[in-house]
Design a protein around this motif. Structure first.
Motif, mmCIF file in Angstrom:
data_model
loop_
_atom_site.group_PDB
_atom_site.id
_atom_site.type_symbol
_atom_site.label_atom_id
_atom_site.label_comp_id
_atom_site.label_asym_id
_atom_site.label_seq_id
_atom_site.Cartn_x
_atom_site.Cartn_y
_atom_site.Cartn_z
ATOM 1 N N ASN A 65 -12.304 15.509 11.189
ATOM 2 C CA ASN A 65 -11.884 14.160 11.544
ATOM 3 C C ASN A 65 -10.389 14.151 11.818
ATOM 4 O OD1 ASN A 65 -14.403 12.833 11.145
ATOM 5 N ND2 ASN A 65 -14.110 13.139 8.947
ATOM 6 N N LEU A 66 -10.024 13.864 13.042
ATOM 7 C CA LEU A 66 -8.605 13.791 13.392
ATOM 8 C C LEU A 66 -8.237 12.338 13.631
ATOM 9 C CD1 LEU A 66 -8.211 16.824 15.803
ATOM 10 C CD2 LEU A 66 -7.357 16.616 13.474
ATOM 11 N N TRP A 67 -7.186 11.903 12.999
ATOM 12 C CA TRP A 67 -6.732 10.525 13.146
ATOM 13 C C TRP A 67 -5.271 10.531 13.530
ATOM 14 C CZ3 TRP A 67 -10.006 6.430 12.167
ATOM 15 C CH2 TRP A 67 -11.178 6.706 11.463
ATOM 16 N N THR A 68 -4.882 9.604 14.396
ATOM 17 C CA THR A 68 -3.454 9.337 14.470
ATOM 18 C C THR A 68 -3.183 8.380 13.321
ATOM 19 O OG1 THR A 68 -3.875 7.537 16.004
ATOM 20 C CG2 THR A 68 -3.229 9.644 16.961
ATOM 21 N N TYR A 69 -2.061 8.521 12.701
ATOM 22 C CA TYR A 69 -1.778 7.690 11.535
ATOM 23 C C TYR A 69 -0.307 7.323 11.523
ATOM 24 C CZ TYR A 69 0.205 11.921 9.431
ATOM 25 O OH TYR A 69 0.968 13.028 9.182
ATOM 26 N N ASP A 70 0.008 6.251 10.814
ATOM 27 C CA ASP A 70 1.397 5.800 10.715
ATOM 28 C C ASP A 70 2.045 6.226 9.407
ATOM 29 O OD1 ASP A 70 1.490 4.436 13.227
ATOM 30 O OD2 ASP A 70 0.244 2.874 12.347
ATOM 31 N N ILE A 71 1.270 6.193 8.323
ATOM 32 C CA ILE A 71 1.819 6.654 7.054
ATOM 33 C C ILE A 71 0.813 7.536 6.331
ATOM 34 C CG2 ILE A 71 3.463 4.766 6.657
ATOM 35 C CD1 ILE A 71 1.362 3.514 4.720
ATOM 36 N N ARG A 72 1.346 8.448 5.564
ATOM 37 C CA ARG A 72 0.553 9.330 4.708
ATOM 38 C C ARG A 72 1.012 9.024 3.284
ATOM 39 N NH1 ARG A 72 0.269 15.704 6.146
ATOM 40 N NH2 ARG A 72 -1.574 16.203 4.946
ATOM 41 N N VAL A 73 0.057 8.708 2.434
ATOM 42 C CA VAL A 73 0.392 8.203 1.100
ATOM 43 C C VAL A 73 -0.208 9.111 0.036
ATOM 44 C CG1 VAL A 73 0.149 6.242 -0.477
ATOM 45 C CG2 VAL A 73 0.323 5.835 1.993
ATOM 46 N N MET A 74 0.588 9.429 -0.966
ATOM 47 C CA MET A 74 0.094 10.204 -2.100
ATOM 48 C C MET A 74 0.343 9.369 -3.340
ATOM 49 S SD MET A 74 -1.079 13.329 -2.310
ATOM 50 C CE MET A 74 -1.467 14.524 -3.567
ATOM 51 N N MET A 75 -0.701 9.089 -4.118
ATOM 52 C CA MET A 75 -0.534 8.261 -5.296
ATOM 53 C C MET A 75 -1.526 8.640 -6.373
ATOM 54 S SD MET A 75 -1.889 5.015 -3.208
ATOM 55 C CE MET A 75 -2.207 3.703 -4.338
ATOM 56 N N ARG A 76 -1.164 8.363 -7.636
ATOM 57 C CA ARG A 76 -2.067 8.622 -8.752
ATOM 58 C C ARG A 76 -3.329 7.811 -8.589
ATOM 59 N NH1 ARG A 76 -0.407 9.850 -13.894
ATOM 60 N NH2 ARG A 76 -2.641 9.714 -14.349
ATOM 61 N N LYS A 77 -4.444 8.398 -8.964
ATOM 62 C CA LYS A 77 -5.710 7.662 -8.919
ATOM 63 C C LYS A 77 -5.836 6.864 -10.205
ATOM 64 C CE LYS A 77 -10.682 8.102 -8.510
ATOM 65 N NZ LYS A 77 -11.851 8.984 -8.487
ATOM 66 N N ILE A 78 -5.453 5.582 -10.154
ATOM 67 C CA ILE A 78 -5.577 4.738 -11.337
ATOM 68 C C ILE A 78 -6.761 3.791 -11.199
ATOM 69 C CG2 ILE A 78 -3.167 4.906 -12.064
ATOM 70 C CD1 ILE A 78 -2.708 2.141 -10.769
ATOM 71 N N ASN A 79 -7.093 3.430 -9.975
ATOM 72 C CA ASN A 79 -8.268 2.608 -9.689
ATOM 73 C C ASN A 79 -8.979 3.238 -8.506
ATOM 74 O OD1 ASN A 79 -7.726 0.457 -11.570
ATOM 75 N ND2 ASN A 79 -6.155 -0.281 -10.172
ATOM 76 N N VAL A 80 -10.210 2.841 -8.293
ATOM 77 C CA VAL A 80 -10.941 3.338 -7.126
ATOM 78 C C VAL A 80 -10.380 2.667 -5.874
ATOM 79 C CG1 VAL A 80 -13.188 3.353 -5.974
ATOM 80 C CG2 VAL A 80 -13.027 3.848 -8.420
ATOM 81 N N ILE A 81 -10.198 3.451 -4.827
ATOM 82 C CA ILE A 81 -9.764 2.909 -3.536
ATOM 83 C C ILE A 81 -10.855 3.234 -2.529
ATOM 84 C CG2 ILE A 81 -8.089 3.100 -1.650
ATOM 85 C CD1 ILE A 81 -5.954 3.702 -3.708
ATOM 86 N N LYS A 82 -11.264 2.239 -1.760
ATOM 87 C CA LYS A 82 -12.291 2.441 -0.728
ATOM 88 C C LYS A 82 -11.679 2.201 0.645
ATOM 89 C CE LYS A 82 -15.954 1.076 -3.875
ATOM 90 N NZ LYS A 82 -16.937 0.054 -4.232
ATOM 91 N N SER A 83 -12.397 2.642 1.672
ATOM 92 C CA SER A 83 -11.820 2.597 3.014
ATOM 93 C C SER A 83 -11.658 1.182 3.564
ATOM 94 C CB SER A 83 -12.660 3.442 3.971
ATOM 95 O OG SER A 83 -13.990 2.970 3.960
ATOM 96 N N ASN A 84 -12.320 0.185 2.949
ATOM 97 C CA ASN A 84 -12.116 -1.181 3.443
ATOM 98 C C ASN A 84 -10.961 -1.883 2.732
ATOM 99 O OD1 ASN A 84 -13.617 -1.229 1.056
ATOM 100 N ND2 ASN A 84 -14.565 -3.186 1.555
ATOM 101 N N TYR A 85 -10.282 -1.187 1.842
ATOM 102 C CA TYR A 85 -9.087 -1.746 1.209
ATOM 103 C C TYR A 85 -7.935 -1.639 2.202
ATOM 104 C CZ TYR A 85 -11.415 -1.454 -3.384
ATOM 105 O OH TYR A 85 -12.262 -1.591 -4.447
ATOM 106 N N THR A 86 -6.901 -2.426 1.985
ATOM 107 C CA THR A 86 -5.716 -2.298 2.829
ATOM 108 C C THR A 86 -4.508 -1.974 1.949
ATOM 109 O OG1 THR A 86 -5.328 -4.691 2.714
ATOM 110 C CG2 THR A 86 -6.521 -3.862 4.641
ATOM 111 N N LEU A 87 -3.478 -1.463 2.585
ATOM 112 C CA LEU A 87 -2.241 -1.125 1.892
ATOM 113 C C LEU A 87 -1.136 -2.026 2.430
ATOM 114 C CD1 LEU A 87 -2.440 2.759 2.247
ATOM 115 C CD2 LEU A 87 -3.158 1.387 0.277
ATOM 116 N N GLU A 88 -0.217 -2.413 1.562
ATOM 117 C CA GLU A 88 0.952 -3.139 2.024
ATOM 118 C C GLU A 88 2.180 -2.347 1.612
ATOM 119 O OE1 GLU A 88 3.040 -7.149 0.793
ATOM 120 O OE2 GLU A 88 1.045 -7.563 1.605
#
Length: 134
Positions: free
Chosen positions: A78-101
């Motif tokens: 899977n190749l995506w163009t992307y604007d940001i790459r984020v690395m963070m501790r897994k404290i809660n479940v994150i799903k693909s329909n969530y958004t980031l601010e």
């Protein structure tokens, strides 16, 4: 006592993330998850937004490179163009329909990968900026 590393442990060690150290998690990012209800007119409206903030390592992608999760980017399925790459501790479940601010901008999550480093789990996310309200 001295710990002898077995062959099994060497083989089962997760590969560390390619681009991050824990100490670099110096940016605040907000994770948002909307829940929807149907209004009286039959339309779908946002009922509530669950969100939390946490510290993250964020890499911007000014040249709009593509990235994926093969052993190197050209092998990735899977190749995506992307604007940001984020690395963070897994404290809660994150799903693909969530958004980031981040810095007042909203991002849609393209890919989610969980990696392990020093017995802790991390999310590696690729996300694309979205215009306006979702």
């Amino acid at each position: 006592g001295r710990h002898v590393v077995t062959r099994h442990e060497i083989n089962s060690k997760p590969t560390p993330p390619r681009f991050v150290m824990i100490g670099k998690m110096d940016r605040k990012i907000k994770v948002q998850y909307p829940t929807y209800i149907q209004d009286s007119g039959g339309g779908i409206v946002i009922d509530d937004v669950t969100e939390w903030e946490q510290m993250a390592y964020i890499e911007t992608n000014p040249g709009n490179r593509t990235a994926g999760f093969g052993s190197n980017d050209s092998e990735a399925v899977n190749l995506w163009t992307y604007d940001i790459r984020v690395m963070m501790r897994k404290i809660n479940v994150i799903k693909s329909n969530y958004t980031l601010e981040y810095l007042g901008e909203k991002y849609a999550i393209n890919t989610i990968k969980v990696t392990n480093e020093r017995k802790k789990q991390f999310y590696e996310l690729l996300a694309t900026k979205v215009d306006g309200n979702i």
